[in-house]
Write a protein that holds these residues in place. Structure first.
Motif, PDB file in Angstrom:
ATOM      1  N   LEU A  74       0.043  38.789  67.660  1.00 50.49           N
ATOM      2  CA  LEU A  74       0.707  38.612  66.371  1.00 50.49           C
ATOM      3  C   LEU A  74      -0.252  38.823  65.206  1.00 50.49           C
ATOM      4  CD1 LEU A  74       2.946  35.485  67.137  1.00 50.49           C
ATOM      5  CD2 LEU A  74       3.600  37.891  67.117  1.00 50.49           C
TER       6      LEU A  74
ATOM      7  N   LEU B 288       0.721  39.689  61.530  1.00 48.72           N
ATOM      8  CA  LEU B 288       1.231  38.712  60.566  1.00 48.72           C
ATOM      9  C   LEU B 288       0.165  38.311  59.544  1.00 48.72           C
ATOM     10  CD1 LEU B 288       3.282  36.338  62.900  1.00 48.72           C
ATOM     11  CD2 LEU B 288       4.091  38.280  61.551  1.00 48.72           C
TER      12      LEU B 288
ATOM     13  N   ARG C 237       6.404  32.639  53.514  1.00 51.90           N
ATOM     14  CA  ARG C 237       6.125  33.467  54.691  1.00 51.90           C
ATOM     15  C   ARG C 237       6.261  32.605  55.948  1.00 51.90           C
ATOM     16  NH1 ARG C 237       3.770  38.414  54.244  1.00 51.90           N
ATOM     17  NH2 ARG C 237       2.816  38.165  56.298  1.00 51.90           N
ATOM     18  N   PRO C 238       7.489  32.250  56.324  1.00 49.47           N
ATOM     19  CA  PRO C 238       7.663  31.356  57.480  1.00 49.47           C
ATOM     20  C   PRO C 238       7.160  31.942  58.788  1.00 49.47           C
ATOM     21  CG  PRO C 238       9.778  32.253  56.743  1.00 49.47           C
ATOM     22  CD  PRO C 238       8.764  32.604  55.692  1.00 49.47           C
ATOM     23  N   GLU C 239       6.995  33.264  58.831  1.00 51.05           N
ATOM     24  CA  GLU C 239       6.497  33.881  60.076  1.00 51.05           C
ATOM     25  C   GLU C 239       5.084  33.423  60.414  1.00 51.05           C
ATOM     26  OE1 GLU C 239       6.100  37.040  56.749  1.00 51.05           O
ATOM     27  OE2 GLU C 239       7.475  35.433  57.347  1.00 51.05           O
ATOM     28  N   ILE C 240       4.366  32.838  59.447  1.00 47.39           N
ATOM     29  CA  ILE C 240       3.021  32.341  59.730  1.00 47.39           C
ATOM     30  C   ILE C 240       3.080  31.223  60.768  1.00 47.39           C
ATOM     31  CG2 ILE C 240       2.811  30.493  58.011  1.00 47.39           C
ATOM     32  CD1 ILE C 240       0.182  33.213  58.658  1.00 47.39           C
TER      33      ILE C 240
ATOM     34  N   ASP D 148       4.842  31.309  63.378  1.00 41.81           N
ATOM     35  CA  ASP D 148       5.000  31.892  64.710  1.00 41.81           C
ATOM     36  C   ASP D 148       3.663  32.072  65.414  1.00 41.81           C
ATOM     37  OD1 ASP D 148       7.769  32.093  64.545  1.00 41.81           O
ATOM     38  OD2 ASP D 148       7.692  34.061  63.587  1.00 41.81           O
TER      39      ASP D 148
ATOM     40  N   PHE E 291      14.157  24.495  62.001  1.00 42.32           N
ATOM     41  CA  PHE E 291      13.061  25.305  62.548  1.00 42.32           C
ATOM     42  C   PHE E 291      12.243  24.486  63.540  1.00 42.32           C
ATOM     43  CE2 PHE E 291       8.591  26.464  62.431  1.00 42.32           C
ATOM     44  CZ  PHE E 291       8.623  27.822  62.708  1.00 42.32           C
TER      45      PHE E 291
ATOM     46  N   LYS F 190      11.537  24.943  67.560  1.00 41.91           N
ATOM     47  CA  LYS F 190      10.168  25.062  68.055  1.00 41.91           C
ATOM     48  C   LYS F 190       9.890  24.037  69.137  1.00 41.91           C
ATOM     49  CE  LYS F 190       7.840  28.371  66.008  1.00 41.91           C
ATOM     50  NZ  LYS F 190       7.111  29.403  66.772  1.00 41.91           N
TER      51      LYS F 190
END
Length: 742
Positions: free
Chosen positions: A134, A137, A149-152, A154, A249, A253
Motif C-alpha cells: 500500500l 497511499l 484521507r481516510p485511506e491512510i 488502511d 469504520f 475494522k
C-alpha cells in the motif's frame, strides 16, 4: 533538544540488537537520542545496551525491575524523551540508510505535523525483501487529517511506521496499554485525533520477518486480547462526540481484524476457536452502529460458529475446485492450441509480416524498436506487429502501433504466419519456429557479465534460470546481431546454437553515433533538465550476489551534494529493479524534492544518455552504448571481486576501462572535485575503448538489418572503425563539457 527520541524496548533479541542500534547510530543525521528500555531481558541484551551507552553519549539505558511487556516498556521510555519527535523502534527491526535525514527533511518541509507516516519493507529470514503493497497511499504532498484521507487508515496499524510530535502526544495523554495488540488502541486514537498528518513515500524501516514468526504468530489464548484493545478504541471514540462518525469504520475494522486472527491456523488452540468466534460476534453486535450496513464478508459474524466453519470449508473446497479446473483448463487450452495450430502451420508464411518484442514484451524499446522504425521507412510493405504483455503495456504505445497481447488468439495468429521475428530476449517456449521464418536476436548490449551456458558454473547467478531451456529457445535464432568482435566470440560460446552472427552494429545506438549538441539539448528539454548544468548520469548494474539484486554502492543524495551547484545528477536503475524496493529506499523521495532526477522509468534510455555529459556506472552494459557518444565515462568498481565470483566477468573492466576508475566513494568524489574525470587520460582511455567495443556501430545498423535480412539486398557488414577520428564525434552539452577532440 534532539530532533528525534528513538525509544527501543528490548527483550530477548540479543541476536538482532546490535544490528538495530547500529542502523540508528550510524545514520548520517545525528540529532537524536536513543532511549533503550531493557524489559528485564534474560539474555545478553542488558550488557549489549550498557556497552553501547558507554561508547555513545546519545544512548541512555533504562533497566526495568520486572518484565512489563512491549507497550508498557515504551511508556517507561517516554518520560525520559527530550526530542521533538518520538520514534518507537522495535529492537529486531532496522532503519534504512539515510532514513532519519529523509524524515527530518520531510518534517521541515511540512511544518512539523502531529504525525508523519513513512513506508517500510518486510525482510525475510531467507533473504527476500518485499515493499509494503500500500506504499502508493503515501505518495502525497499534502498535509491532511484522517477525515480528509481516510485511506491512510488502511495501512498496517502499527506504531513503528510513524513518528509523533512529542508535544501532541503529551497534550492528548496517549499511552500504551498492556497486551498483545497494544498498537491498536494507540494508532487509531492518534490518527483520528491528529490535526496535521504528513506522509513520506520512502522506505525508512526494514520490518524483520523471523523464521519462527513474531509474538503475534504464536499459538496462545493471549490473542483474546484483541477484543479488549478494540473496546479501548470504542471507549476513546465514545468520549469524544466529534469522532462519532468513525464508529462504522472502526466497527468494520474490528470485524476484519478479528476474523483475520481466527483464520490463521497458528494463532489459537483448536479448543479456543469457537469461544474466540463467540466473543468476536458479541462485540460485533454490541458496537454495531445504528443503521450501519454490514459488508458481505462480515455477515458471518451475525451467525453461529458452525456456520463460520461450514463457510470456511466451502471456501476451501471452492478454491481447490477452481485450482483443479484451471489445471485442466490450461492443459485443455494447450491441446486446443496445438490442434488449432496444426492447420495453420501448413499454410504459407506471410512474407509481409514481422513480429517484434523487447524486454520481455514491455513495449517498443531497444534494438527491436530501432529495426521496426527502419522497416517502416525502408520496407513499408512489411507489416510490423508488437507483442506486449498486457493492456497496461499496450496503453503506453504510440496510437498507430499495431500490437497483440501475449498468449492471445491474435498472438497465435500472427506468430503462426509471420516470416520475421525480432526480439532482444527469447520468445516463449511454445512458439514453433517454422521453416522459412527468419528469427533475428538483437541481444541487450555488449556482454561484460556471464550469460547463457557460461552461467552453468555460477549457481547463484542462474538461480531461477533453466539454462538448457534457454539454449533450446536460442536454437530458433537465425541471426545474432553484434556490435564488436568481442560480442561475436562471447555469444557464439555462451549460446552454442546454429545461428549466424551479423556484424551489423547495435540498431539502438544509431541515434548516438554522430550525435551533436543539438540532440543533447533536445533530449534535455524533453526530460526537463537544466540546459546549462553538467548532467551526471549514474547507472548501476544489478548484483547477483544479493537476493533481489539491489546493492547500494553510492549514496545518491551525498553524491548529488558533493557534485555541487551547476550539476544535475540523473539516476537510472536497472529495469529489473524498477518495481522492487530500490526506489522506495530514497530515490523516489529525492526525485520529488529535486535533489536528483530519477530516470528509471524513462522508456528511451538513448535520450537519457544524450542529455548527459558524463556516465558513472560499474558493470552495466549501458557503458558500451554510451561510449558511442565519446563523452567521459567513470567506472565505479568497488566490488569487482564479488561480482566476478558470483556472476563472472568476461574481462576486467578496471584494466580495460573507458575512463578513470574509482574503487571507493572517496576516489569517485575526488575525480569530480578535481576535474580529473574529463582530463586527457580519460579521453585516451575512451578512444581505445571505443575502437574495440564500438567497432561496428557506424549509425546504419538498423538499416543494415532491414536491407540485409528483410529485403535481401547485398549490403556489406559494418567495417571496423579505424579509430576515433573515423567517426563523427559528439560533444557534451553542459558547462563542463570538453571539445570532442580532447
Amino acid at each position: 533538544m534532539p530532533r528525534f527520541s528513538i525509544i527501543v524496548p528490548v527483550h530477548k533479541v540479543q541476536g538482532y540488537l546490535e544490528e538495530c542500534l547500529d542502523s540508528v547510530l550510524g545514520q548520517s543525521y545525528r540529532d537524536l537520542e536513543v532511549i533503550a528500555v531493557d524489559d528485564r531481558s534474560p539474555d545478553g541484551c542488558p550488557e549489549i545496551l550498557d556497552a553501547y551507552a558507554a561508547r555513545d553519549e546519545r544512548v541512555r539505558v533504562l533497566h526495568l525491575a520486572e518484565n512489563v511487556g512491549l507497550g508498557r516498556a515504551r511508556n517507561a521510555g517516554m518520560p525520559h524523551a527530550r526530542g521533538d519527535y518520538l520514534f518507537f523502534l522495535d529492537s529486531d527491526d532496522t532503519l534504512t540508510p539515510g532514513a532519519l535525514r529523509a524524515l527530518a527533511d520531510r518534517l521541515d518541509e511540512t511544518g512539523d505535523p502531529d504525525v508523519l507516516v513513512f513506508d517500510y519493507a518486510r525482510t525475510y529470514w531467507w533473504g527476500g525483501t518485499r515493499r509494503n503493497v500500500l506504499a502508493h497511499l503515501l505518495a502525497t504532498e499534502d498535509v491532511f487529517t484522517a477525515a480528509e484521507r481516510p485511506e491512510i487508515l488502511d495501512l498496517l496499524m502499527v506504531v513503528w511506521n510513524k513518528v509523533y510530535r512529542r508535544g501532541f502526544v503529551e497534550r492528548e495523554g496517549f499511552s500504551f496499554p498492556p497486551g498483545y495488540y497494544e498498537d491498536t488502541p494507540w494508532t487509531f486514537p492518534v490518527l483520528l485525533s491528529a490535526e496535521r498528518i504528513a506522509a513520506l513515500d520512502r522506505i525508512c524501516l526494514y520490518y524483520r520477518q523471523r523464521r519462527r514468526g513474531s509474538i503475534l504468530s504464536t499459538t496462545s489464548r493471549r490473542h483474546f486480547d484483541i477484543h479488549e484493545q478494540y473496546a479501548r478504541v470504542f471507549r476513546f471514540v465514545d468520549a469524544r462526540p466529534a469522532l462519532a462518525h468513525w464508529r462504522p469504520f472502526l466497527h468494520a475494522k474490528m470485524g476484519e481484524h478479528c476474523l483475520d486472527v481466527l483464520s490463521k491456523p497458528d494463532r489459537l488452540p483448536p479448543s479456543d476457536r469457537a469461544e474466540f468466534f463467540r466473543r468476536t460476534a458479541e462485540m460485533f453486535r454490541l458496537h454495531r452502529p445504528e443503521g450501519a450496513r454490514i459488508p458481505a464478508e462480515l455477515r458471518v459474524l451475525e451467525g453461529s460458529y458452525a456456520g463460520y466453519v461450514l463457510r470456511r470449508q466451502a471456501g476451501r473446497a471452492g478454491r481447490e475446485l477452481g485450482r483443479r479446473a484451471r489445471q485442466v483448463g490450461t492443459a485443455t487450452a494447450a491441446r486446443a492450441a496445438r490442434i488449432r495450430s496444426a492447420p495453420a502451420l501448413h499454410r504459407p508464411l506471410d512474407p509481409c509480416l514481422a513480429v517484434y518484442s523487447a524486454s520481455s514484451h514491455r513495449g517498443v524499446l531497444g534494438d527491436p524498436a530501432a529495426v521496426y522504425r527502419a522497416a517502416r521507412e525502408l520496407a513499408p510493405h512489411i507489416r510490423g506487429v508488437w507483442v506486449v504483455a498486457d493492456e497496461e503495456q499496450a496503453a503506453g504505445l504510440e496510437p498507430d502501433t499495431e500490437y497483440v497481447l501475449l498468449d492471445s488468439a491474435a498472438y497465435r495468429r500472427v506468430t503462426e504466419r509471420a516470416t520475421y521475428f525480432v526480439n532482444d530476449v527469447n520468445w516463449p517456449g511454445a512458439l514453433v519456429k517454422r521453416p522459412g521464418s527468419v528469427h533475428v536476436h538483437t541481444h541487450q548490449g555488449t556482454p561484460l557479465l556471464y550469460a547463457g551456458a557460461d552461467l552453468l558454473d555460477k549457481p547463484g547467478a542462474r538461480l531461477g534460470l533453466d539454462v538448457p531451456q534457454m539454449l533450446r529457445r536460442a536454437d530458433r535464432w537465425d541471426h545474432s546481431l553484434v556490435a564488436n568482435r568481442h560480442s561475436e566470440l562471447v555469444w557464439e560460446r555462451a549460446f552454442p546454437c546454429h545461428f549466424t552472427s551479423l556484424r551489423s552494429g547495435s540498431p539502438r545506438n544509431d541515434v548516438l553515433v554522430g550525435a551533436g549538441p543539438e540532440q543533447g539539448r533536445a533530449a534535455r528539454a524533453r526530460l526537463g533538465l537544466p540546459e546549462g548544468d553538467t548532467v551526471v548520469l549514474y547507472a548501476p548494474a544489478r548484483r547477483d550476489y544479493r537476493r533481489g539484486g539491489l546493492v547500494e554502492r553510492i549514496d545518491p543524495a551525498r553524491f548529488a551534494a558533493d557534485l555541487g551547484p551547476g550539476h544535475t545528477l540523473v539516476v537510472r536503475l536497472d529495469p529489473s529493479l524498477a518495481d522492487g524496493p530500490a526506489r522506495g529506499l530514497g530515490l523516489t523521495e529525492l526525485h520529488r524534492r529535486g535533489v536528483l532526477v530519477d530516470a528509471t522509468d524513462e522508456p528511451c534510455v538513448q535520450d537519457v544518455m544524450l542529455a548527459s555529459d558524463v556516465l558513472v556506472t560499474d558493470y552495466a552494459s549501458l557503458l558500451f552504448d554510451y561510449a558511442n557518444l565519446d563523452r567521459p565515462i567513470v567506472v565505479h568498481a568497488d566490488d569487482l571481486g564479488a561480482v566476478a565470483a558470483s556472476r563472472g566477468v568476461y574481462f576486467d573492466i578496471t584494466a580495460e576501462a573507458p575512463g578513470h576508475v574509482s574503487r571507493s566513494y572517496r576516489e569517485l568524489a575526488w575525480l569530480f572535485a578535481s576535474g580529473t574525470w574529463r582530463d586527457e587520460e580519460a579521453a585516451r582511455l575512451r578512444a581505445a575503448f571505443r575502437e574495440r567495443f564500438c567497432e561496428f556501430d557506424d549509425g546504419r545498423a538498423a538499416e543494415r538489418v532491414v536491407r540485409t535480412l528483410m529485403l535481401g539486398e547485398p549490403v556489406p557488414e559494418a567495417a571496423p572503425a579505424a579509430g576515433p577520428a573515423a567517426r563523427v564525434p559528439s560533444q557534451a552539452t553542459g558547462r563542463d563539457a570538453l571539445p570532442a577532440s580532447s
